[in-house]
Each structure stands twice: as structure tokens, then as C-alpha cells.
Design a protein around this motif. Structure first.
Motif, PDB file in Angstrom:
ATOM      1  N   LEU A  19       0.835  -1.201   0.000  1.00 37.03           N
ATOM      2  CA  LEU A  19       0.000   0.000   0.000  1.00 37.03           C
ATOM      3  C   LEU A  19       0.871   1.253   0.000  1.00 37.03           C
ATOM      4  N   SER A  20       0.290   2.379  -0.362  1.00 31.00           N
ATOM      5  CA  SER A  20       1.049   3.626  -0.554  1.00 31.00           C
ATOM      6  C   SER A  20       1.858   4.027   0.672  1.00 31.00           C
ATOM      7  N   ASP A  21       1.258   3.916   1.861  1.00 28.56           N
ATOM      8  CA  ASP A  21       1.961   4.310   3.081  1.00 28.56           C
ATOM      9  C   ASP A  21       2.154   3.143   4.045  1.00 28.56           C
ATOM     10  N   SER A  22       2.133   1.939   3.495  1.00 26.18           N
ATOM     11  CA  SER A  22       2.356   0.742   4.309  1.00 26.18           C
ATOM     12  C   SER A  22       1.427   0.728   5.535  1.00 26.18           C
ATOM     13  N   TYR A  23       1.976   0.570   6.714  1.00 25.23           N
ATOM     14  CA  TYR A  23       1.150   0.468   7.932  1.00 25.23           C
ATOM     15  C   TYR A  23       0.507   1.805   8.319  1.00 25.23           C
ATOM     16  N   GLU A  24       0.987   2.892   7.739  1.00 27.55           N
ATOM     17  CA  GLU A  24       0.410   4.208   8.038  1.00 27.55           C
ATOM     18  C   GLU A  24      -0.709   4.579   7.072  1.00 27.55           C
ATOM     19  N   THR A  25      -1.048   3.664   6.161  1.00 27.34           N
ATOM     20  CA  THR A  25      -2.085   3.938   5.174  1.00 27.34           C
ATOM     21  C   THR A  25      -3.434   4.178   5.851  1.00 27.34           C
ATOM     22  N   GLU A  26      -4.079   5.289   5.474  1.00 26.84           N
ATOM     23  CA  GLU A  26      -5.424   5.594   5.986  1.00 26.84           C
ATOM     24  C   GLU A  26      -6.433   4.737   5.220  1.00 26.84           C
ATOM     25  N   ILE A  27      -7.324   4.063   5.955  1.00 23.85           N
ATOM     26  CA  ILE A  27      -8.223   3.088   5.308  1.00 23.85           C
ATOM     27  C   ILE A  27      -9.651   3.598   5.148  1.00 23.85           C
ATOM     28  N   GLY A  28      -9.910   4.839   5.553  1.00 22.97           N
ATOM     29  CA  GLY A  28     -11.251   5.399   5.383  1.00 22.97           C
ATOM     30  C   GLY A  28     -12.218   4.912   6.451  1.00 22.97           C
ATOM     31  N   GLU A  29     -13.396   5.519   6.458  1.00 22.97           N
ATOM     32  CA  GLU A  29     -14.416   5.159   7.445  1.00 22.97           C
ATOM     33  C   GLU A  29     -14.810   3.693   7.291  1.00 22.97           C
ATOM     34  N   ARG A  30     -14.751   2.965   8.405  1.00 24.94           N
ATOM     35  CA  ARG A  30     -15.100   1.530   8.451  1.00 24.94           C
ATOM     36  C   ARG A  30     -14.230   0.700   7.501  1.00 24.94           C
ATOM     37  N   GLY A  31     -13.042   1.206   7.152  1.00 27.77           N
ATOM     38  CA  GLY A  31     -12.132   0.452   6.295  1.00 27.77           C
ATOM     39  C   GLY A  31     -12.610   0.322   4.871  1.00 27.77           C
ATOM     40  N   VAL A  32     -13.324   1.356   4.383  1.00 28.99           N
ATOM     41  CA  VAL A  32     -13.957   1.283   3.073  1.00 28.99           C
ATOM     42  C   VAL A  32     -12.951   1.119   1.935  1.00 28.99           C
ATOM     43  N   LEU A  33     -11.680   1.491   2.162  1.00 29.05           N
ATOM     44  CA  LEU A  33     -10.683   1.410   1.095  1.00 29.05           C
ATOM     45  C   LEU A  33     -10.028   0.042   0.988  1.00 29.05           C
ATOM     46  N   LEU A  34     -10.443  -0.903   1.848  1.00 31.32           N
ATOM     47  CA  LEU A  34      -9.899  -2.260   1.807  1.00 31.32           C
ATOM     48  C   LEU A  34     -10.958  -3.250   1.327  1.00 31.32           C
ATOM     49  N   SER A  35     -10.502  -4.378   0.784  1.00 31.25           N
ATOM     50  CA  SER A  35     -11.432  -5.438   0.383  1.00 31.25           C
ATOM     51  C   SER A  35     -11.912  -6.196   1.624  1.00 31.25           C
ATOM     52  N   GLY A  36     -12.929  -7.034   1.435  1.00 30.51           N
ATOM     53  CA  GLY A  36     -13.457  -7.814   2.550  1.00 30.51           C
ATOM     54  C   GLY A  36     -12.414  -8.716   3.179  1.00 30.51           C
ATOM     55  N   GLY A  37     -11.621  -9.384   2.338  1.00 27.98           N
ATOM     56  CA  GLY A  37     -10.586 -10.275   2.855  1.00 27.98           C
ATOM     57  C   GLY A  37      -9.488  -9.518   3.585  1.00 27.98           C
ATOM     58  N   GLN A  38      -9.133  -8.352   3.061  1.00 30.95           N
ATOM     59  CA  GLN A  38      -8.108  -7.532   3.714  1.00 30.95           C
ATOM     60  C   GLN A  38      -8.592  -7.048   5.084  1.00 30.95           C
ATOM     61  N   LYS A  39      -9.815  -6.585   5.134  1.00 29.07           N
ATOM     62  CA  LYS A  39     -10.374  -6.130   6.417  1.00 29.07           C
ATOM     63  C   LYS A  39     -10.403  -7.265   7.430  1.00 29.07           C
ATOM     64  N   GLN A  40     -10.772  -8.467   6.959  1.00 28.03           N
ATOM     65  CA  GLN A  40     -10.868  -9.597   7.870  1.00 28.03           C
ATOM     66  C   GLN A  40      -9.493  -9.973   8.427  1.00 28.03           C
ATOM     67  N   ARG A  41      -8.471  -9.875   7.590  1.00 23.83           N
ATOM     68  CA  ARG A  41      -7.127 -10.201   8.066  1.00 23.83           C
ATOM     69  C   ARG A  41      -6.590  -9.141   9.030  1.00 23.83           C
ATOM     70  N   ILE A  42      -6.975  -7.882   8.818  1.00 23.65           N
ATOM     71  CA  ILE A  42      -6.620  -6.833   9.788  1.00 23.65           C
ATOM     72  C   ILE A  42      -7.277  -7.144  11.130  1.00 23.65           C
ATOM     73  N   ALA A  43      -8.534  -7.585  11.077  1.00 24.76           N
ATOM     74  CA  ALA A  43      -9.253  -7.925  12.313  1.00 24.76           C
ATOM     75  C   ALA A  43      -8.599  -9.106  13.022  1.00 24.76           C
ATOM     76  N   ILE A  44      -8.119 -10.066  12.250  1.00 27.35           N
ATOM     77  CA  ILE A  44      -7.442 -11.227  12.846  1.00 27.35           C
ATOM     78  C   ILE A  44      -6.121 -10.795  13.479  1.00 27.35           C
ATOM     79  N   ALA A  45      -5.393  -9.912  12.783  1.00 28.87           N
ATOM     80  CA  ALA A  45      -4.142  -9.380  13.356  1.00 28.87           C
ATOM     81  C   ALA A  45      -4.431  -8.657  14.668  1.00 28.87           C
ATOM     82  N   ARG A  46      -5.511  -7.934  14.697  1.00 32.70           N
ATOM     83  CA  ARG A  46      -5.917  -7.232  15.921  1.00 32.70           C
ATOM     84  C   ARG A  46      -6.178  -8.235  17.043  1.00 32.70           C
ATOM     85  N   ALA A  47      -6.841  -9.341  16.711  1.00 31.63           N
ATOM     86  CA  ALA A  47      -7.134 -10.370  17.713  1.00 31.63           C
ATOM     87  C   ALA A  47      -5.860 -11.095  18.149  1.00 31.63           C
ATOM     88  N   ILE A  48      -4.953 -11.327  17.211  1.00 32.80           N
ATOM     89  CA  ILE A  48      -3.684 -11.978  17.548  1.00 32.80           C
ATOM     90  C   ILE A  48      -2.903 -11.119  18.542  1.00 32.80           C
TER      91      ILE A  48
END
Length: 578
Positions: free
Chosen positions: A462-491
Motif C-alpha cells: 500500500l502507498s503508506d504501508s502500515y500508516e495507510t489511511e483506510i477510510g471510514e469503516r475500512g472502506v478502502l480495503l477489500s473484505g478479505g483484507q479487512k478480515q485479516r486486519i481484524a485477525i491481526a488485531r485479535a492476535i
């Protein structure tokens, strides 16, 4: 005056915080009111001694004194306005802070029963109306002081003429009383209509893709127009009552002036010590008194019009959560042994049928338990009971032999990780969203969690790697990407008990594979509850629980249930036929 009393009683604890500031401001407001009205006391001297008596000294004295009072009044009004603003904005801030703290403490049940738009109106419009009402109170005090001073000047100059006109005052009071209740009801109706409109707007924006997919734009436009028309009707009611009150007040002013001119004119002609200066002073004082009197009526109308805001705000403030810590709650530190559901019954409302009936389930530490069955069977309800989002109606849920109602709620929930079907991400960066599971995590720990969740590879592209802004409710990410972010959060949270609620059901095959791999890493050495429609994800579970209409119909391993040739086998075969 009842609304003023209610405003004070409801806001009493906030008013106390600014007691000194309010006292000083009241004093300045009174002084400002006095200086605004005081110049009229010099009119008699200006005309009788100055102009009629030919004394330039008295003319100069009166004029200079008026200028001095005007300068002093302007300065006091400025200070009073600043102080009023500090007080009102401070109370407004405290009210919305307390409202936010309150809703954070409320149960999930509250959020299922109130519309988001309605709640937003109470936070914004209603709380802001309280801010406006406080400012109006200080303005009202200034208007009343001005009116009293002007009336006193008129009475001192000639009490007979003044009292002959004051008989009309009771009519003014009756007008205020007559329209107070009507304005309050109209204001409440307007605020409720605003809440409905905001709720519809919020739902429409969130569901715009569905609206376009079903081509229902015309229906939504019609529904929205009906709501705006309803809001207009209630707003017009407020305007109509306010207009009637103001028009009658305006008419009375002209009547008062006409009567003053008539009676005053007679007094001047007949003499008896009533001079032109007296006449102009009384006329000026009574006429000038009309302005603050009219503003007082308008201010009281405004307070009545917005008074329901107090009730709507404090309806939230008065709510108390049902899910609370008991006396001497047990802190949940380490999950040691098992989770046991014993004779659990549950209903969302006491007057409804049970959605869970006599559920008995024993889960050992480290086991993976799958909850399967048709929609409405009670799978998600069980998942909501374990972290105490709701309390059982009957029976008990015990973790390590202790009822979950006896644990400290926050310590219990911190050890239970949830990965829902509809992932919610906050506006902000990817790093901030992953760190939400552990606010003290280092960058290295965040990257490690992302790698385990199969998210690191797409993040660094992504353009700014981990600093990338993902928009309200993560609208700029796909469903699978959002789900993996959520899993990382849980990990990163590293919970001891895990609940996966349809975590892969909305994903395509490629995304599902990546997410499933991430979930398997997350599940290692954890006690896991899986809710799934895709039965391929639960085959290796230690225990599969089949639910129908809130009851456990079958339980066992995949092979045991297939051998039973019952409900699970039917679900499994249908699943793979699809």
C-alpha cells in the motif's frame, strides 16, 4: 418559569462546577443591564435644565454621562458575552462527555433498540440546544434588568402615568403562558422528526449499494420527502406559535405608546408640575422597556421551544446498564480448565419466547467447538452470552467453575477475542486498527501479528504501508483484507478464548484460504467457538453442536454425526451440493 426551574434542576451538578464564574457573570450581566437603561435617567435634566433652561453645562453633563454609560455598558456586555460563552460551552462539553461515558456503559440491548441517527441528534442538536438555552438565560437576565431599571425610572419620574399603562402587563404574561406548552410540544415534535430524518439519512448512506442494486432510488426519495415534509410541518408549528406571540406583543407595544402619548399629552397641557422633560422621560423609558420585554418573551419562547432537549438528553443520562459487576467481582486472569453451560435459557425480552432452551454444553480448555445449524437457531446468541453481552434468563455459564456474572466484566472480555462476520474497522491507519487490540504494542509486535494474519504482504504494498489511511469503516480495503486486519488485531490481543462468528462466510475462495490459514494460527492453543454455515471449516472441530430453534439437537465429532445420519449429515450434504 417551570421550564427554567427544570433546566436548573437537571443541570444543577454542571452549574455547580462553574458557580464562581456564573456568580461573576450574573453581576456583570446585571451591571450591563443597568448601564444600558440608565441613560434615560438623564433625559429629564437634558430637556428641563439643559434645553428648556438654556444651560449648556447641563446639556454637556447629560451628553457626556450618556457617552460614559454607553462605553461602560459596551465593555460589560463584551465581558458578559465572553463569560456566558465560557460557561455554556463548558457545560455543553461536560454534558456530551457524560453522555458519551454513559452510552459506553450501556448494554448491547440499548443499541439494538435505538436508531443511530436518533442517538446522533441527541448528541448534537439536543445537547447544542441546551448550550443555546444557557446563553438565553443570561440574555434573559439582562433583558429583565433593563426592563426593571427602565420601569423604575418611569415610576420615579411620574408613577401615576406609568401605572396607568402597566395595567396591560397581565395580558403580556398570559400570552407567554398560553404559548409556552404549545411551543414545548412543537419543539419536541420537531426534534423527534429531526431524529427520524437523520436515521433515514444514515441508513441510506450506509446502504447505498443495496439501494442501487435493487434500483429503489425512487422509493427512498419518496420516503425521505415524506420525512422532510413532516419536519417542515412541526417546524412551521413552532414558527406559527412564536409568530402569534410576537405579533400580539408588537400590537400591544403600539397601543401602549399611543396611550402614553395621549395621557402624557394631557398631563403636559394641564401642567401641575409635569414638564416636557418628564413627558419625554416616561415616554422614552416605557418605549425603551418594550425592547427588552419583547426580547424576554422571545427568549422564553425559545427556551420553551427547546426545553424538550433537556428531557431527551437526560433520558439517556438516567439509563442504567443491566450487565454490571456484582459485589466483590473475581478478576479473570488465566483460563485454566473449562467452560460449562448448564440448563441455559435466554430471551431478549421477558415477554418473548426463549431463543435458547435448556442448553447444556461442556468445553475443555484447548477444544474447538463448532456451532452449526440454520439461521435463527441460537448460535450467535450463545456466542454473545459467554462474554456477557447479555445475561442468561435461567441457568448458568461458568468459566473455570465460576459463573461469568461473578467475574469482573472488563477482565473477562479482555480474555475473549471475537472475529465477527462483518468486520468493523475504525477510520485511521492500519497500524492504529491492529494496535486497537493492545494499545501498548510495539511496531515489531504489530508487524509480527500482521504476518501471522497473512496481512503483512498486502499492507507493505500500500502507498503508506502500515500508516495507510483506510477510510471510514475500512472502506478502502477489500473484505478479505479487512478480515485479516481484524485477525491481526485479535492476535495482538492474544485472547485465551476465541469466538469466530462466520469469519469467512462473505469471502471469495482465495481470500477465504488466506483468512482460514490466519485463523488456524490464531486458534493455536486457544479454546475456540466457531459459528459457521460453511461446514468445510468445522470438520476438524473437537465438538460440533447442531442447534435448531434454540435447542441442541445433535452433538459430536464430524464422523460421529455423519454416522448418525441425522440433521448434521443433511446440512453437510446440502452444503456441499451448494
Amino acid at each position: 418559569m417551570n421550564e427554567l426551574k427544570k433546566l436548573y434542576l437537571q443541570l444543577n451538578k454542571y452549574i455547580k462546577r462553574y458557580g464562581v464564574l456564573i456568580g461573576v457573570n450574573f453581576l456583570m450581566t446585571i451591571l450591563a443591564g443597568v448601564t444600558a437603561a440608565a441613560p434615560l435617567a438623564l433625559v429629564n435634566r437634558l430637556f428641563d435644565k439643559g434645553i428648556s433652561g438654556g444651560s449648556e453645562k447641563d446639556i454637556l453633563y447629560a451628553a457626556c454621562s450618556m457617552i460614559g454609560l454607553a462605553v461602560m455598558g459596551g465593555f460589560l456586555i463584551y465581558l458578559s458575552t465572553i463569560f456566558s460563552g465560557r460557561i455554556s460551552t463548558g457545560i455543553y462539553r461536560d454534558v456530551i462527555n457524560d453522555m458519551y461515558v454513559k452510552i459506553q456503559s450501556l448494554d448491547l440491548k440499548f443499541f439494538t433498540e435505538i436508531k443511530v441517527g436518533e442517538l446522533m441528534v441527541r448528541f448534537t442538536n439536543d445537547a447544542q440546544n441546551i448550550n443555546t438555552m444557557i446563553l438565553n438565560l443570561f440574555n434573559l437576565l439582562s433583558y429583565v434588568v433593563q426592563a426593571v431599571v427602565l420601569f423604575s425610572i418611569a415610576m420615579y419620574t411620574d408613577w401615576k402615568l406609568t401605572l396607568s399603562i402597566v395595567v396591560i402587563t397581565p395580558i403580556l404574561i398570559q400570552i407567554v403562558k398560553k404559548y409556552a406548552k404549545k411551543l414545548k410540544k412543537a419543539g419536541k415534535d420537531r426534534q423527534e422528526a429531526t431524529g427520524d430524518l437523520n436515521s433515514t439519512l444514515q441508513e441510506t448512506i450506509s446502504g447505498i449499494k443495496v439501494i442501487k442494486a435493487f434500483a429503489t432510488e425512487s422509493y427512498e426519495k419518496s420516503k425521505f420527502k415524506n420525512l422532510t415534509n413532516k419536519l417542515r410541518v412541526h417546524s412551521m408549528n413552532s414558527i406559527r406559535y412564536d409568530a402569534k406571540s410576537n405579533s400580539i406583543t408588537e400590537g400591544l407595544n403600539y397601543i401602549i405608546v399611543a396611550l402614553l402619548l395621549m395621557f402624557g399629552g394631557y398631563r403636559v397641557i394641564r401642567g401641575h408640575g409635569f414638564t416636557t422633560g418628564h413627558f419625554i422621560t416616561v415616554i422614552g423609558a416605557i418605549s425603551a422597556m418594550y425592547t427588552p420585554a419583547k426580547r424576554s418573551v422571545g427568549t422564553i419562547n425559545n427556551i420553551n421551544n427547546n426545553s424538550s432537549a433537556i428531557e431527551r438528553v437526560f433520558e439517556i443520562m438516567k439509563l442504567e446498564p443491566e450487565i454490571i459487576n456484582g459485589e466483590n467481582p473475581v478478576k479473570f486472569d488465566t483460563f485454566k480448565r473449562d467452560i460449562e453451560l448448564s440448563n441455559v435459557f435466554f430471551s431478549y425480552n421477558d415477554d418473548e419466547d426463549y431463543v435458547l432452551k435448556d442448553i447444556n454444553l461442556y468445553v475443555k480448555k484447548g477444544e474447538t467447538v463448532a456451532l452449526v445449524g440454520n439461521s435463527g437457531g441460537g448460535k450467535t446468541t450463545i456466542a454473545n452470552l459467554i462474554p456477557r453481552f447479555y445475561d442468561v434468563s435461567k441457568g448458568s455459564i461458568k468459566v473455570d467453575g465460576i459463573d461469568v456474572r461473578d467475574y469482573e466484566i472488563k477482565s473477562l472480555r479482555r480474555n475473549i477475542g471475537i472475529v465477527p462476520q462483518e468486520t468493523f474497522l475504525f477510520g485511521g491507519s492500519i497500524k492504529e486498527n491492529i494496535r486497537y487490540g493492545n494499545r501498548h504494542a510495539t511496531d515489531d509486535e504489530i508487524i509480527r501479528a500482521a504476518k501471522m494474519a497473512n496481512a503483512h504482504e498486502f499492507i507493505v504494498k500500500l502507498s503508506d504501508s502500515y500508516e495507510t489511511e483506510i477510510g471510514e469503516r475500512g472502506v478502502l480495503l477489500s473484505g478479505g483484507q479487512k478480515q485479516r486486519i481484524a485477525i491481526a488485531r485479535a492476535i495482538l490481543e492474544n485472547p485465551q478464548i476465541l469466538i469466530l462468528d462466520e469469519a469467512t462466510s462473505a469471502l471469495d475462495n482465495e481470500s477465504e484460504k488466506l483468512v482460514q490459514e490466519a485463523l488456524e494460527k490464531l486458534m493455536l492453543e486457544k479454546t475456540t467457538f466457531i459459528i459457521a454455515h460453511r461446514l468445510s471449516t468445522v470438520i476438524n472441530s473437537d465438538k460440533i453442536v447442531v442447534l435448531q430453534k434454540g435447542e441442541i439437537k445433535e452433538m459430536g465429532t464430524h464422523h460421529e454425526l455423519i454416522a448418525k445420519n441425522g440433521i448434521y449429515k443433511s446440512l453437510y450434504e446440502r452444503n456441499f451440493e451448494d
